[in-house]
Design a protein around this motif. Sequence first.
Motif, PDB file in Angstrom:
ATOM      1  N   GLU A  58      26.632  12.875  37.833  1.00  0.00           N
ATOM      2  CA  GLU A  58      26.068  13.597  36.693  1.00  0.00           C
ATOM      3  C   GLU A  58      24.551  13.630  36.778  1.00  0.00           C
ATOM      4  N   GLN A  59      23.944  14.456  35.948  1.00  0.00           N
ATOM      5  CA  GLN A  59      22.487  14.544  35.932  1.00  0.00           C
ATOM      6  C   GLN A  59      21.895  13.276  35.350  1.00  0.00           C
ATOM      7  N   GLY A 100      24.227  15.611  41.590  1.00  0.00           N
ATOM      8  CA  GLY A 100      24.308  14.487  40.666  1.00  0.00           C
ATOM      9  C   GLY A 100      23.842  13.164  41.236  1.00  0.00           C
ATOM     10  N   ARG A 109      22.386   8.076  33.345  1.00  0.00           N
ATOM     11  CA  ARG A 109      22.759   9.457  33.039  1.00  0.00           C
ATOM     12  C   ARG A 109      22.006   9.893  31.785  1.00  0.00           C
TER      13      ARG A 109
END
Length: 254
Positions: A43-44, A66, A95
């Motif tokens: 994920e970012q 990610g 995250r």
Amino acid sequence: MAQGYVEFEFDLPAALLDSLVAEFAKMSSASLTHDHTGQVPDEQGVYQLLVGGQVVYVGKTDADSGLRGRLSKHAWTIQHRQNLRPEDVQFKCARVFVFTAMDLEKLLIRHYAQTADVWWNFSGFGSNDPGRNRDTTELKATGFDAVYPIDLDHPVDIQSEGGVSAAQVLDALRRELPFTLRAESDGSRGRRPHADLVTSIIPPFQTKPATTRQVLESVLGALPAGWQATALPGRIILYREDRDYTAGTVIGRS
């Protein structure tokens, strides 16, 4: 000013930076190994790399690239380096569910640069192959590649009983190396291997497992005269030439 009225400006970048720094400070780190990076969601977010407890690199990712992918790439990059054991590099990551237009990476670098030397951010760490035109560039003394040169004597998992071309051996070696191995092509747009690499047959390796240096020496031993393998900052090149590079070391010549 009117009664019952106030002007309020919320400094979102500063608030987010303070929250992230506080979160990183209370987190424990993990070794930058594939066992650990593989457990991170893709994920970012933002992350930091540490050596000896010191923050040396800060980065961010978006949803297209990610955290797991970026950290796994860094875990691969630090392999086969002198003066650097992969288990000595740690990471922390977070995250971030909402990214604003602010440059989180720049804010974090600026913050950590006040108390720590985040020098990997300015040292060429993780850079792509700069190409043939940059092979003669001087080596920055404080750069990542200067402090942690590539290790030519690291074993590589290449099995060869002989009878395969130099081009095939080099392809197998590329898959094993966490840095660039560039060889002269035939000059076509598709960058096919040079004819010498296709027609030269490599004998069985004398040492198993062989090191990167030994594999290249075997390739040079099978090529016609005029080929040279050179270790440059962070990469290896193999060309038909006879020259010295100020920022490189000749591995061998055919």
